[in-house]
Design a protein around this motif. Structure first.
Motif, PDB file in Angstrom:
ATOM      1  N   ARG A 120      83.159  45.267  57.774  1.00 31.68           N
ATOM      2  CA  ARG A 120      83.048  45.493  59.220  1.00 31.68           C
ATOM      3  C   ARG A 120      81.602  45.444  59.698  1.00 31.68           C
ATOM      4  O   ARG A 120      81.310  44.992  60.813  1.00 31.68           O
ATOM      5  N   ALA A 121      80.675  45.885  58.862  1.00 29.30           N
ATOM      6  CA  ALA A 121      79.269  45.931  59.268  1.00 29.30           C
ATOM      7  C   ALA A 121      78.668  44.545  59.435  1.00 29.30           C
ATOM      8  O   ALA A 121      77.628  44.394  60.076  1.00 29.30           O
ATOM      9  N   LEU A 122      79.313  43.517  58.861  1.00 29.94           N
ATOM     10  CA  LEU A 122      78.765  42.167  58.907  1.00 29.94           C
ATOM     11  C   LEU A 122      79.532  41.249  59.846  1.00 29.94           C
ATOM     12  O   LEU A 122      79.229  40.054  59.932  1.00 29.94           O
ATOM     13  N   GLU A 123      80.519  41.770  60.554  1.00 28.96           N
ATOM     14  CA  GLU A 123      81.271  40.947  61.497  1.00 28.96           C
ATOM     15  C   GLU A 123      80.442  40.700  62.752  1.00 28.96           C
ATOM     16  O   GLU A 123      79.781  41.602  63.275  1.00 28.96           O
ATOM     17  N   ASP A 124      80.486  39.472  63.245  1.00 27.45           N
ATOM     18  CA  ASP A 124      79.720  39.096  64.434  1.00 27.45           C
ATOM     19  C   ASP A 124      80.452  39.506  65.711  1.00 27.45           C
ATOM     20  O   ASP A 124      81.676  39.358  65.800  1.00 27.45           O
ATOM     21  N   TYR A 125      79.686  39.958  66.693  1.00 29.52           N
ATOM     22  CA  TYR A 125      80.226  40.277  68.017  1.00 29.52           C
ATOM     23  C   TYR A 125      80.111  39.028  68.891  1.00 29.52           C
ATOM     24  O   TYR A 125      78.995  38.556  69.146  1.00 29.52           O
ATOM     25  N   ASP A 233      73.988  31.601  69.844  1.00 31.44           N
ATOM     26  CA  ASP A 233      73.717  32.779  69.029  1.00 31.44           C
ATOM     27  C   ASP A 233      72.387  33.400  69.426  1.00 31.44           C
ATOM     28  O   ASP A 233      71.349  32.730  69.402  1.00 31.44           O
ATOM     29  N   THR A 234      72.402  34.663  69.811  1.00 31.50           N
ATOM     30  CA  THR A 234      71.181  35.404  70.118  1.00 31.50           C
ATOM     31  C   THR A 234      70.609  35.939  68.815  1.00 31.50           C
ATOM     32  O   THR A 234      71.146  36.881  68.229  1.00 31.50           O
ATOM     33  N   HIS A 235      69.509  35.346  68.358  1.00 29.18           N
ATOM     34  CA  HIS A 235      68.914  35.736  67.071  1.00 29.18           C
ATOM     35  C   HIS A 235      68.095  37.020  67.186  1.00 29.18           C
ATOM     36  O   HIS A 235      68.146  37.866  66.296  1.00 29.18           O
ATOM     37  N   ASN A 266      77.274  34.726  70.744  1.00 23.78           N
ATOM     38  CA  ASN A 266      77.338  35.547  69.539  1.00 23.78           C
ATOM     39  C   ASN A 266      76.086  36.427  69.503  1.00 23.78           C
ATOM     40  O   ASN A 266      74.970  35.921  69.534  1.00 23.78           O
ATOM     41  N   ARG A 267      76.304  37.745  69.420  1.00 26.84           N
ATOM     42  CA  ARG A 267      75.167  38.674  69.354  1.00 26.84           C
ATOM     43  C   ARG A 267      75.050  39.317  67.969  1.00 26.84           C
ATOM     44  O   ARG A 267      74.463  40.381  67.813  1.00 26.84           O
ATOM     45  N   GLU A 268      75.622  38.653  66.997  1.00 29.49           N
ATOM     46  CA  GLU A 268      75.459  38.970  65.578  1.00 29.49           C
ATOM     47  C   GLU A 268      76.033  40.344  65.226  1.00 29.49           C
ATOM     48  O   GLU A 268      76.748  40.967  65.994  1.00 29.49           O
ATOM     49  N   GLN A 289      84.011  38.172  64.946  1.00 35.27           N
ATOM     50  CA  GLN A 289      84.143  37.061  64.007  1.00 35.27           C
ATOM     51  C   GLN A 289      84.193  37.608  62.586  1.00 35.27           C
ATOM     52  O   GLN A 289      83.197  38.092  62.050  1.00 35.27           O
ATOM     53  N   HIS A 290      85.391  37.592  61.986  1.00 29.08           N
ATOM     54  CA  HIS A 290      85.508  38.021  60.598  1.00 29.08           C
ATOM     55  C   HIS A 290      84.673  37.107  59.705  1.00 29.08           C
ATOM     56  O   HIS A 290      84.590  35.905  59.927  1.00 29.08           O
TER      57      HIS A 290
END
Length: 462
Positions: A120-125, A233-235, A266-268, A289-290
């Motif tokens: 869950r901690a690595l899923e993208d918003y 994607d917002t880096h 995508n805000r990572e 994003q899984h």
């Protein structure tokens, strides 16, 4: 062995020929991310059977991982090629960043050979771009209020495009911001190096950025790049926290200044940080994003998983999580019958009020081989090993509603009915699934004195 090439600036066109039409929103597939984080992950690429494959070093360490192959059609047939490449490096195959569809492809083409898990901690918003551009509706009222306060307090603010002459100010603001985040020094230093590389090759990487100024002072800046044809994607997004609302207003204005072809932003990930998670959720993502990780299981892991699901009825996801996080062949005792794993148990290291404690976990016998004394055999082996290790105690949790198990475990010196709580870095549920039934029996090397009223078992990674 596959010939992988380091990700270089001149490779952008070839790599994006695959990623841009893919529709995959994973931020790790943005070319700018691959290139700017090269010093950490050592990303390399190859074309295999009409697919782009990215290989990298997981967390910058020695283990290698492969991103989900990107291309048209079914990538299942190239999985054996990746497995051979991993074996050539003395490692098992690990595939990272799988979408739901990618996971299903591997399950279908290579059934029962892989374990999967999504952190869950690595899923993208991922957000609808128009939501961030307009902030309409009641759910965004707090954001609009925040922006209104900012514009009222700083009427001389202005939005500017991020251009090379502003890079020095951005790095200065980043250094100031970093001073207030001392707890993640190595990660932040790596991010600083990635930012420096981004600024050195801003246009070549296709980066777009924006700034907020209050008077002549830089209050916030942000930049990013395309992941695919319709997802931006917002880096990076940084702000001077003295300007309350700077994060909120740059988020909105930057979204408004992005090309209209970007319908998703995508805000990572949130990295499991509670504050960051709440901030990202407050913008109401369209979806997460899984990014599944998959490992190609060894034969003993496959047998463990089969027995686990057969004996306990747990879903495949739980068994996969245990295998990927805590399984160790060196900590599993097994009994084989007719070439099959007929029974097993796992010896996991914990610290409790009783001292160094082994948790006897996942005691299971295949129903086809029950009533042969296999569990008793493994328990005797387990207690011999625990004694040899010099542990202070052992604990186990009998299956609820099977009272006869208390007598069974009592024969090996276990006693008590103590509420137990398990603590691990990833909050894995080592109990029964219901904390009310997590009641432990214990064995003590020194049985003198009263049993504790409660046990708190903290996982002790060895």
């Amino acid at each position: 062995m596959i010939e992988f090439k380091p990700v270089r600036l001149e490779d952008r066109a070839v790599i994006e020929r695959y990623t841009m039409p893919s529709g995959i929103c994973n931020c790790d597939l943005a070319f700018a991310n691959m290139y700017c984080w090269q010093a950490v992950f050592h990303s390399a690429w190859a074309e295999i059977g009409g697919f782009l494959v990215i290989r990298f070093q997981i967390d910058g360490g020695e283990r290698i991982g492969y991103m989900q192959p990107v291309g048209e059609g079914n990538f299942g047939p190239i999985i054996p090629v990746l497995r051979e490449d991993a074996h050539a490096h003395g490692q098992r195959l690990r595939i990272i960043g799988l979408t739901d569809e990618g996971r299903d492809t591997i399950r279908r083409v290579h059934p029962c050979h892989f374990a999967f898990e999504s952190d869950r901690a690595l899923e993208d918003y991922v957000y609808n771009a128009d939501d961030l551009r307009n902030l309409t509706g009641r759910r965004y009222q707090p954001k609009r209020n925040h922006i209104n306060r900012f514009t009222a307090e700083y009427p001389d603010y202005r939005y500017e495009e991020l251009t090379p002459e502003r890079f020095g100010e951005c790095m200065a603001l980043e250094r100031e911001w970093r001073r207030g985040h001392d707890g993640h020094t190595s990660e932040l230093c790596a991010e600083q190096r990635a930012m420096q590389r981004a600024f050195e090759h801003f246009d070549e990487l296709g980066l777009i950025g924006g700034c907020i100024y209050v008077g002549d002072r830089l209050a916030a800046f942000t930049y990013g790049s395309a992941v695919n044809d319709h997802t931006f994607d917002t880096h990076v997004e940084k702000a001077d926290t003295e300007f309350d609302g700077a994060f909120t207003i740059i988020n909105k204005l930057f979204a408004q200044h992005l090309p209209e072809r970007f319908t998703l932003i995508n805000r990572e990930e949130d990295l499991g940080l509670d504050g960051l998670r709440q901030a990202k959720l407050s913008y109401h993502p369209a979806f997460l994003q899984h990014k599944f990780a998959a490992i190609c299981m060894h034969p003993d892991e496959i047998a463990c998983k089969e027995l686990w699901t057969k004996a306990f009825g747990d879903d495949e996801q739980f068994a996969d999580s245990f295998i990927m996080r805590y399984y160790s062949r060196n900590r599993m005792l097994t009994a084989e019958v007719e070439g099959h794993m007929a029974a097993m148990l796992h010896l996991l290291p914990f610290q409790t009020e009783l001292g160094r404690t082994t948790y006897i976990y996942g005691v299971a016998t295949d129903p086809a081989f029950q009533c042969r004394g296999l569990a008793s055999q493994l328990m005797r082996e387990a207690m011999e090993r625990i004694a040899e290790q010099g542990d202070d105690a052992a604990l186990l949790i009998p299956t609820p509603d099977k009272e006869w198990l208390r007598d069974f475990y009592g024969r090996f010196g276990f006693e008590g009915d103590i509420p137990a709580e398990f603590v691990s870095p990833d909050r894995f549920d080592f109990g029964t699934g219901d904390t009310a039934t997590d009641r432990a029996m214990v064995w003590r090397r020194n049985p003198e004195g009263l049993l504790p009223e409660k046990l708190t078992a903290v996982y002790d990674k060895q």
